[in-house]
Design a protein around this motif. Structure first.
Motif, short mmCIF file in Angstrom:
data_model
loop_
_atom_site.label_atom_id
_atom_site.label_comp_id
_atom_site.label_asym_id
_atom_site.label_seq_id
_atom_site.Cartn_x
_atom_site.Cartn_y
_atom_site.Cartn_z
N PRO A 207 74.74 57.28 121.66
CA PRO A 207 73.42 58.20 121.63
C PRO A 207 72.39 56.94 121.34
N SER A 208 71.31 57.31 121.85
CA SER A 208 70.14 56.52 121.39
C SER A 208 68.87 57.23 121.02
N LEU A 209 68.19 56.64 120.04
CA LEU A 209 67.16 57.50 119.53
C LEU A 209 65.87 56.56 119.55
N GLY A 210 64.59 57.38 119.65
CA GLY A 210 63.37 56.71 119.65
C GLY A 210 62.64 57.70 118.74
N VAL A 211 62.08 57.24 117.54
CA VAL A 211 61.60 58.25 116.61
C VAL A 211 60.04 58.14 116.59
N GLU A 212 59.17 58.99 117.10
CA GLU A 212 57.75 59.10 116.89
C GLU A 212 57.35 59.59 115.54
N GLN A 213 56.82 58.71 114.72
CA GLN A 213 56.45 59.06 113.23
C GLN A 213 54.97 59.32 113.19
N ALA A 292 54.95 54.98 117.03
CA ALA A 292 56.43 55.05 117.77
C ALA A 292 56.99 53.74 118.07
N PRO A 293 58.44 53.50 117.85
CA PRO A 293 59.03 52.32 118.41
C PRO A 293 59.49 52.78 119.83
N LEU A 294 60.15 51.62 120.36
CA LEU A 294 61.02 51.75 121.62
C LEU A 294 62.41 52.31 121.10
N PHE A 295 62.85 53.01 121.93
CA PHE A 295 64.37 53.62 121.22
C PHE A 295 65.45 52.61 121.29
N GLU A 296 66.25 52.83 120.36
CA GLU A 296 67.51 51.98 119.96
C GLU A 296 68.60 52.85 119.85
N ASN A 340 62.42 63.41 117.13
CA ASN A 340 63.40 62.55 117.57
C ASN A 340 63.90 62.61 119.04
N ASN A 341 63.47 61.41 119.71
CA ASN A 341 63.92 61.34 121.35
C ASN A 341 65.43 60.89 121.40
N TRP A 342 66.11 61.72 122.06
CA TRP A 342 67.43 61.47 122.06
C TRP A 342 68.25 61.50 123.35
N SER A 343 69.18 60.61 123.81
CA SER A 343 69.64 60.62 124.76
C SER A 343 71.18 59.92 124.62
N LEU A 344 71.97 59.92 125.73
CA LEU A 344 73.16 59.24 125.73
C LEU A 344 73.09 58.27 126.86
N VAL A 350 74.20 53.79 132.18
CA VAL A 350 73.57 54.98 132.77
C VAL A 350 73.14 55.74 131.45
N ASN A 351 71.89 56.13 131.76
CA ASN A 351 71.31 57.27 130.92
C ASN A 351 71.81 58.75 131.37
N LEU A 352 72.73 59.20 130.49
CA LEU A 352 73.31 60.59 131.15
C LEU A 352 72.14 61.57 131.26
N ASP A 453 55.78 70.11 131.85
CA ASP A 453 56.65 69.29 131.15
C ASP A 453 56.12 68.65 129.86
N ARG A 454 54.91 68.89 129.60
CA ARG A 454 54.13 68.36 128.48
C ARG A 454 53.97 69.57 127.28
N ASN A 455 54.88 70.62 127.61
CA ASN A 455 54.77 71.46 126.77
C ASN A 455 55.10 70.89 125.10
N GLY A 464 62.02 64.58 130.66
CA GLY A 464 62.03 63.63 131.80
C GLY A 464 63.48 63.04 132.10
N ASN A 465 63.81 62.26 130.84
CA ASN A 465 65.10 61.56 130.67
C ASN A 465 65.76 61.37 129.56
N LYS A 466 65.26 62.34 128.56
CA LYS A 466 65.99 62.76 127.17
C LYS A 466 65.20 63.93 126.67
N PHE A 467 66.11 64.23 125.36
CA PHE A 467 65.65 65.40 124.65
C PHE A 467 64.76 65.00 123.42
N GLU A 468 63.84 65.77 123.32
CA GLU A 468 62.93 65.52 122.15
C GLU A 468 63.07 66.63 121.14
N PHE A 469 63.47 66.41 119.98
CA PHE A 469 63.84 67.30 118.91
C PHE A 469 62.59 67.03 118.03
P1 ADP Z 1 55.76 61.01 124.61
O1 ADP Z 1 56.83 61.69 124.24
O2 ADP Z 1 54.55 60.66 123.52
O3 ADP Z 1 55.38 61.00 126.13
P2 ADP Z 1 57.19 58.48 125.30
O4 ADP Z 1 57.73 58.81 126.58
O5 ADP Z 1 56.73 57.21 125.37
O6 ADP Z 1 56.17 59.19 124.33
O7 ADP Z 1 58.51 58.50 124.30
C1 ADP Z 1 58.45 58.24 123.20
C2 ADP Z 1 59.72 57.91 122.27
O8 ADP Z 1 60.89 58.25 123.27
C3 ADP Z 1 59.63 56.48 122.18
O9 ADP Z 1 60.04 56.00 121.03
C4 ADP Z 1 60.69 55.92 123.35
O10 ADP Z 1 61.11 54.72 123.42
C5 ADP Z 1 61.62 56.96 123.27
N1 ADP Z 1 62.64 57.08 124.45
C6 ADP Z 1 62.14 56.79 125.64
N2 ADP Z 1 63.20 56.83 126.35
C7 ADP Z 1 64.15 57.39 125.65
C8 ADP Z 1 65.73 57.60 125.72
N3 ADP Z 1 66.22 57.51 126.94
N4 ADP Z 1 66.39 57.77 124.73
C9 ADP Z 1 66.03 57.93 123.50
N5 ADP Z 1 64.60 57.67 123.35
C10 ADP Z 1 63.86 57.27 124.42
#
Ligand code: ADP
Ligand code: MG
Length: 720
Positions: A207-213, A292-296, A340-344, A350-352, A453-455, A464-469
């Protein structure tokens, strides 16, 4: 003007910039310079030792004493070369902040700097004062911390910090990290099984996470004059300024200079620590911002977020600013969250949750999307509980924040794909991609982006390619909600695999079996999908019709931790045993009670010691004025009316503060912690907070500005 407020305002208005010089104009020159990560290990360890550490990281295998000794020795050399004098195990107890206890490398007996492998791997902090929810009886107060090699060692404030888990001597988790790591294993196991239906090469899913703080920034001097901010992190009183966020001019506007300097400064420090912060901007409310950082990989992302908050707090000091991570520091303007941007992501890269041009891959993509939607539906209450806290209660369900109803937003493209699949899914297996075409899933655009999609009103959105909690609180440790999300999705993936196997065993072709199960899951979880305005009243009513929970208050939301279903879920996935679940429930309740108690006391103190005496002073002025007017034979009704108005507020204020104190006293005798927490929620907070605030905020409007002791909203939010 009240002297403290006045001098604070003078100080704040006279501030100069603190200029910041980056170590280099290129971030790549210093990124990660304070981290002993994989690169540093590879450079400084013998290949055989390095291999063992990498195995420990990848497979979670144990590090043997000889390897630990080698690593410790390399770490010591590296740390000393950076003028570091102390080391500490760095962990995340259930207090919500991070903990550390520093030991010197210098051994006075030996006269040299030392760092043993055993000190790297394990420590026994005297931890009896950390929350344990009854796990540790006082006679067995020991706990220990153990190195987590999957999160890199770093230097913070001249101290070497070793990320660790924190467990009791009997092995129960006393921190956030331990269950998170276990939940990663759970979802890995469940997701790999599903991936194998599509691609035999997948051996691991992470699982990956990118946290917008989000956060607020105010001047340090102004902060210091508000006992409520200092004690509870939020302003319990304060009338809305004439100008709030209605002009919508702050969002993405130009960043105030002092704040910008602060951002540049903490970003430099973050980059040194290998935290990949990349985005900065103003947020919706005045004084509110986002980083916000890049996800890890999720465990690293959580550590980095905790570290970043700590860092921001420290760097703010240098700029005479104060960062507020509270979810709702100011009433009437937006609160802060942690998206919390979350993906697998698979070990095959491959990002699922990434739709693709290949129909076969899209079936896999849909499988994971649908499983996640189903997980939110099946375990909505647990997900809700995972973000419950006294401070987040002020934000969830408040006008602009995500509501306390858990729903999923998918966007129009995916919604129509799922609807099609539900309707037309009854297909036969055909050659080539025909079947996918009939299912309507042959062409899911690789990038799903349209305006809907910007709801921003959905608590859980596909983006788009992740879920955002988005309902996670800004002050929270993301581990809590991410552990739950991993576990509930793991649970659904497990049952999905079983259901597909059943279909296959009854003679269905694999693809058809998958589609059949997906259709069933789409139907079962449909109610949790919502595309409209999540902040509207209509949605609350609609959600009620759909029988979705709307638990607005923490102690009630936490009841789900009592359920056998919850306890079994955590046990089944090896994430928390029943004792640990019970302990966590207690700790969260205890925490809630303390927070409400502190706020209630602060309210009482401020009302009795600051507000009431000030109002009386001003009232006396008015009385003088009324008498003076009368002496001159002039009309004094206006003065008398104001005197009366003040009296009315003073009376109700005194009465409510007194009654609230009585309510606390009564509840403090309540033995049952669940009842006590609920009592604090209903009989203290709900019953009095708004009433008391109402009187104080009215008085703020009436009393001469010169007299008012508390720094006002307009001063805190607009002076930069
Ligand atoms: P916004 O939600 O404002 O459009 P972004 O699309 O840039 O912003 O993404 C916000 C956060 O989601 C950033 O931390 C980004 O790295 C992270 N993110 C992007 N792709 C993924 C992914 N596949 N898995 C998890 N987090 C991701
Ligand atoms: Mg976002």
């Amino acid at each position: 003007m009240a002297t403290l407020r006045q001098s604070a305002l003078l100080i704040a208005q006279g501030r100069q910039r603190t200029f910041v010089n980056p170590p280099s104009s290129k971030i790549s020159d210093f990124f990660g310079s304070h981290v002993f990560g994989i690169k540093q290990m590879k450079e400084s360890l013998a290949p055989s030792v390095f291999k063992k550490v990498m195995e420990a990281i990848d497979k979670g295998s144990k590090i043997d004493p000889a390897t630990a000794e080698e690593v410790a020795s390399a770490v010591r050399v590296w740390a000393l070369s950076k003028s570091v004098t102390h080391y500490t195990h760095w962990f995340q107890p259930l207090t919500g902040s991070t903990a550390e206890k520093h030991d010197a490398f210098f051994d006075a007996h030996a006269g040299i700097e030392k760092f043993k492998g055993s000190a790297l791997v394990q420590q026994e902090p005297d931890a009896s004062s950390f929350p344990h929810g009854g796990i540790r009886s006082t006679f067995e107060a020991r706990g220990y911390t153990a190195w987590d090699p999957s999160s890199p060692i770093f230097i913070f404030d001249k101290t070497l910090c070793i990320p660790t888990i924190f467990v009791s001597f009997t092995g129960e988790a006393l921190d956030y990290k331990t269950p998170l790591l276990k939940s990663m294993e759970a979802i890995n196991a469940a997701a790999v099984e599903v991936c194998q239906l599509f691609d035999r090469n997948v051996k691991k899913v992470i699982p990956s996470l990118g946290v917008e703080q989000e956060y607020f920034v105010i001047d340090k001097a102004l902060f210091a004059t508000r006992p409520d901010l200092v004690m509870s992190g939020r302003t319990v009183f304060g009338h809305n300024p004439a100008r709030g966020q209605q002009l919508e001019d702050h969002y993405f506007g130009s960043i105030p200079t002092r704040v910008k300097d602060f951002m540049v400064d903490f970003e430099i420090e973050a980059h040194k620590l290998g935290i990949p912060v990349s985005t900065r901007h103003n947020e919706v409310a005045p004084g509110q911002f986002e980083v916000a950082p890049l996800f890890e990989e999720i465990n690293k992302a959580v550590d980095h977020n905790q570290l970043l908050m700590d860092l921001m707090d420290k760097v703010a000091e240098k700029h005479s600013l104060k960062v507020l991570f509270h979810e709702k520091p100011f009433a009437g303007v937006n609160g802060s969250g942690k998206h919390n941007n979350w993906s697998l992501i698979t070990d095959t890269g491959v990002n699922l949750f990434q739709p693709s041009n290949s129909a076969r891959e899209n079936l896999q993509f849909l499988t994971f999307v649908i499983a996640t939607v189903k997980a939110v539906y099946d375990y909505a209450d647990l997900l809700r509980a995972s973000i419950a806290s006294a401070s987040n209660d002020f934000r969830l369900g408040a006008n602009e924040a995500p509501p306390a109803i858990m729903s999923v937003f998918l966007g129009s493209t995916l919604t129509s794909v799922l609807d099609e699949l539900e309707k037309n899914g009854n297909v036969k297996i055909e050659k080539g991609d025909n079947m996918y075409m009939k299912l309507g899933i042959s062409k899911i655009p690789e990038i799903i982006l349209d305006n809907t999609d910007r709801n921003r009103t959905s608590p859980f959105a596909f983006t788009g390619n992740k879920f955002e909690f988005r309902a996670v609180g800004s002050s929270a440790n993301s581990s809590g909600p991410m552990t739950v999300l991993n576990v509930i999705v793991a649970e659904v993936l497990k049952s999905l695999t079983k259901d597909i196997e059943k279909e296959i065993n009854s003679g269905k072709e694999k693809k058809i079996a998958i589609v059949n199960v997906l259709r069933k899951y789409i139907k079962e979880s449909k109610k949790v999908r919502f595309e409209g305005d999540g902040y509207s009243e209509e949605w609350a009513l609609e959600a009620e019709k759909r029988k979705l929970s709307n638990l607005k208050s923490t102690p009630f939301a936490l009841d789900v931790y009592h359920d056998k279903r919850t306890v079994d879920l955590f046990s089944r996935h090896g994430v928390l045993n029943p004792v640990e679940v019970h302990a966590r429930h207690e700790i969260m309740l205890e925490n809630y009670i303390k927070k409400v108690q502190i706020e209630s006391r602060v309210m009482g103190d401020l009302a009795l010691n600051h507000v009431i005496p000030t109002a009386i002073l001003y009232q006396n002025k008015l009385i003088e004025n009324a008498n003076g007017l009368k002496g001159l034979g002039l009309d004094n009704t206006a003065a008398i009316e104001t005197v009366k108005e003040i009296s009315r507020h003073l009376e109700s204020l005194k009465k409510n503060v007194y009654e609230m104190t009585e309510a606390r006293k009564k509840l403090n005798k309540e033995e049952d912690i669940v009842k006590r927490a609920k009592g604090y929620g209903v009989e203290v907070k709900d019953a009095y907070f708004d009433k008391i605030r109402y009187s104080v905020d009215k008085l703020e409007l009436v009393v001469d500005d010169e007299f008012w002791p508390l720094v006002k909203y307009r001063e805190m939010l607009f002076i930069k």
